[in-house]
Design an enzyme around this catalytic site. Structure first.
Site, PDB file in Angstrom:
ATOM      1  N   ARG A  13       0.850  -1.199   0.000  1.00 27.63           N
ATOM      2  CA  ARG A  13       0.000   0.000   0.000  1.00 27.63           C
ATOM      3  C   ARG A  13       0.882   1.243   0.000  1.00 27.63           C
ATOM      4  O   ARG A  13       0.615   2.229  -0.666  1.00 27.63           O
ATOM      5  CB  ARG A  13      -0.953   0.004   1.215  1.00 27.63           C
ATOM      6  CG  ARG A  13      -1.670   1.346   1.386  1.00 27.63           C
ATOM      7  CD  ARG A  13      -2.933   1.302   2.266  1.00 27.63           C
ATOM      8  NE  ARG A  13      -2.882   0.379   3.364  1.00 27.63           N
ATOM      9  CZ  ARG A  13      -2.171   0.551   4.481  1.00 27.63           C
ATOM     10  NH1 ARG A  13      -1.455   1.653   4.669  1.00 27.63           N
ATOM     11  NH2 ARG A  13      -2.171  -0.370   5.434  1.00 27.63           N
ATOM     12  N   TYR A  16     -16.532  18.116 -14.033  1.00 28.80           N
ATOM     13  CA  TYR A  16     -16.890  16.700 -14.164  1.00 28.80           C
ATOM     14  C   TYR A  16     -17.953  16.325 -13.108  1.00 28.80           C
ATOM     15  O   TYR A  16     -17.809  16.682 -11.932  1.00 28.80           O
ATOM     16  CB  TYR A  16     -15.622  15.858 -13.998  1.00 28.80           C
ATOM     17  CG  TYR A  16     -15.870  14.376 -14.012  1.00 28.80           C
ATOM     18  CD1 TYR A  16     -16.203  13.720 -15.191  1.00 28.80           C
ATOM     19  CD2 TYR A  16     -15.778  13.626 -12.854  1.00 28.80           C
ATOM     20  CE1 TYR A  16     -16.452  12.364 -15.216  1.00 28.80           C
ATOM     21  CE2 TYR A  16     -16.015  12.258 -12.862  1.00 28.80           C
ATOM     22  CZ  TYR A  16     -16.351  11.639 -14.047  1.00 28.80           C
ATOM     23  OH  TYR A  16     -16.594  10.292 -14.069  1.00 28.80           O
ATOM     24  N   ASP A  61      -7.494  19.702 -13.325  1.00 30.99           N
ATOM     25  CA  ASP A  61      -7.822  18.372 -13.851  1.00 30.99           C
ATOM     26  C   ASP A  61      -7.455  18.381 -15.339  1.00 30.99           C
ATOM     27  O   ASP A  61      -8.116  19.028 -16.151  1.00 30.99           O
ATOM     28  CB  ASP A  61      -9.318  18.095 -13.640  1.00 30.99           C
ATOM     29  CG  ASP A  61      -9.724  16.681 -14.061  1.00 30.99           C
ATOM     30  OD1 ASP A  61      -9.062  16.115 -14.962  1.00 30.99           O
ATOM     31  OD2 ASP A  61     -10.717  16.162 -13.521  1.00 30.99           O
ATOM     32  N   LYS A  94      -8.669   7.505 -18.849  1.00 28.41           N
ATOM     33  CA  LYS A  94      -9.019   8.092 -20.138  1.00 28.41           C
ATOM     34  C   LYS A  94      -7.818   8.032 -21.094  1.00 28.41           C
ATOM     35  O   LYS A  94      -7.365   6.954 -21.409  1.00 28.41           O
ATOM     36  CB  LYS A  94      -9.558   9.511 -19.916  1.00 28.41           C
ATOM     37  CG  LYS A  94     -10.542   9.623 -18.739  1.00 28.41           C
ATOM     38  CD  LYS A  94     -11.862   8.910 -18.978  1.00 28.41           C
ATOM     39  CE  LYS A  94     -12.740   8.809 -17.725  1.00 28.41           C
ATOM     40  NZ  LYS A  94     -12.998  10.039 -16.997  1.00 28.41           N
TER      41      LYS A  94
HETATM   42  C1  LIG Z   1     -13.466  10.391 -15.752  1.00 23.74           C
HETATM   43  C2  LIG Z   1     -13.068  11.687 -15.169  1.00 23.74           C
HETATM   44  C3  LIG Z   1     -12.821  11.827 -13.801  1.00 23.74           C
HETATM   45  C4  LIG Z   1     -13.017  10.680 -12.833  1.00 23.74           C
HETATM   46  O1  LIG Z   1     -12.117   9.653 -13.073  1.00 23.74           O
HETATM   47  P1  LIG Z   1     -12.411   8.111 -12.738  1.00 23.74           P
HETATM   48  O2  LIG Z   1     -11.175   7.443 -13.197  1.00 23.74           O
HETATM   49  O3  LIG Z   1     -13.643   7.717 -13.479  1.00 23.74           O
HETATM   50  O4  LIG Z   1     -12.611   8.033 -11.262  1.00 23.74           O
HETATM   51  C5  LIG Z   1     -12.422  13.056 -13.336  1.00 23.74           C
HETATM   52  N1  LIG Z   1     -12.265  14.115 -14.160  1.00 23.74           N
HETATM   53  C6  LIG Z   1     -12.515  14.025 -15.476  1.00 23.74           C
HETATM   54  C7  LIG Z   1     -12.336  15.221 -16.330  1.00 23.74           C
HETATM   55  C8  LIG Z   1     -12.920  12.816 -16.028  1.00 23.74           C
HETATM   56  O5  LIG Z   1     -13.170  12.750 -17.333  1.00 23.74           O
END
Ligand SMILES: *Cc1c(COP(=O)(O)O)cnc(C)c1O
Length: 380
Positions: A50, A102, A174, A199
């Site tokens: 961890r 988001y 982000d 993504k």
């Molecule tokens: C998908 C996404 C998240 C969340 O990520 P997860 O891997 O689904 O927890 C946060 N910010 C943006 C811009 C996203 O597209």
């Protein structure tokens, strides 16, 4: 590995030197929960998985390098990474976030963090005066997301960071949509970068993960403490998948963007399309800022169809190659009807989206196949 190498080279090599024990060219999946010690407290830098894992460490070093940061931390999802940033806050603190952040981030800040005495205001950050006015003496964090989802608005990271720092607040960006290939928030003044590696960084729709990158050692130490204390860490195989994805990030992003701009141009001239949102279109309101702060416009295109909700749902159901699915950033193209899928939970909130809106994650298939698919879906 020296950070003087260029992005594409670092994506393939940084933090991924051949395995010392065997010479393996690819970082092994260290599928272990614990590490043998020579004497109590005498070990090779790893005690318990961890706290640390060599596959994860390779990913963390590579992502830090790609974002031009000093430190990276990997998490089990993008939401776990965003949650980690929120551990920098205390009850009574105030957060500013974009008004089309988001949906999962909105849900977390309102429905989870709100219960712990942290208040979040959602503002239109394309309007810097509105942003200024939203600060309170308790504002401690400005969370930025650009391009936004699903309207692909462009927020001026440098201008926001200047305002936030003058007010004594941290800035976290982000960077999931742009990726470090097209946008490097730390170089624009951000304190922290957050990713859903699910993504584009993973890039193949086969893993869920997240990351936080910073150059501030104090923030890093605090986040690292919480990464271990909370425990939302990714497994070694998931880290390996993201590392593998990152190796091709540069060529994938080039193709995502080339395809997206062709798709955007096609949609713009289509009689059944009401409006197209793509930051690479010169009449997009964020075009000038995008050109300044990004080196490419990305692979996401949103558009509104004529005929309202039913028409939008019909188009989304009729694409053949372009799969109807949530998520984005994989090699395969996906279409999303945000009002009934990704953004359904935002109905009745200020973040509600229009019902005739469709969002495309343009993949790296042949662009003509994608355009023909959209043509038959729009005309069907
Ligand atoms: C998908 C996404 C998240 C969340 O990520 P997860 O891997 O689904 O927890 C946060 N910010 C943006 C811009 C996203 O597209």
């Amino acid at each position: 590995m020296s950070s003087s190498y260029r992005f594409e080279t670092r994506a393939i090599h940084h933090g991924q030197e051949p395995d010392q024990a065997t010479g393996a060219v690819i970082v092994p999946i260290y599928q272990t929960s614990t590490y043998a010690q020579e004497a109590p407290g005498i070990h090779k830098g790893y005690e318990y998985a961890r706290t640390g894992n060599p596959t994860r460490a390779a990913l963390e070093r590579c992502l830090a390098s790609l974002e031009e940061g000093a430190f990276g931390l990997a998490f089990s999802s993008g939401m776990a990474a965003i949650t980690a940033v929120s551990y920098l806050l205390s009850p009574g603190d105030h957060v500013l976030a974009p008004n089309d952040v988001y949906g999962g981030t909105y849900r977390y800040f309102v429905r989870v963090l709100g219960r712990y005495g942290v208040e979040t205001s959602f503002v239109d950050m394309t309007d810097l005066d509105q942003l200024e006015e939203a600060f309170t003496p308790s504002t401690r964090l400005v969370l930025v997301e650009t391009p936004t989802n699903p309207y692909l608005k462009i927020l001026d990271i440098q201008a926001i960071a200047e305002i936030a720092h003058r007010r004594g607040a941290l800035v976290a960006v982000d960077n999931t949509f742009a990726t470090p290939y097209f946008q490097k928030p730390l170089l624009l003044g951000a304190d922290l970068v957050v990713h859903s590696t699910t993504k584009y960084l993973g890039g193949h729709s086969d893993v869920v993960g997240g990351a936080v990158i910073t150059s501030n050692v104090d923030l890093y130490e605090t986040l690292k403490f919480h990464q271990n204390a909370v425990g939302a860490v990714p497994g070694p195989f998931d880290c390996w998948l993201v590392l593998r994805g990152v190796k091709t990030l540069a060529i994938r992003m080039e193709r995502h963007q080339a395809n997206a701009s062709q798709v955007a141009a096609f949609l713009r001239s289509h009689p059944r399309v009401e409006r197209v949102y793509y930051p690479g279109l010169p009449d997009h309101p964020g075009y000038e800022v995008a050109r300044r702060q990004m080196s490419g416009f990305g692979g996401m295109v949103s558009f509104r169809v004529k005929g309202g909700k039913e028409a939008a749902r019909r188009v989304a159901s009729q694409t053949r190659i372009i799969l109807l699915a949530e998520s984005l950033g994989g090699v395969e193209s996906l279409i999303d009807h945000p009002a009934s899928m990704t953004h359904a939970s935002l109905e009745g909130t200020p973040l509600q989206v229009e019902e005739d809106l469709l969002r495309l994650s343009v993949g790296i298939e042949h662009p003509e196949d994608l355009i023909e698919d959209l043509e038959q879906a729009l005309m069907g």
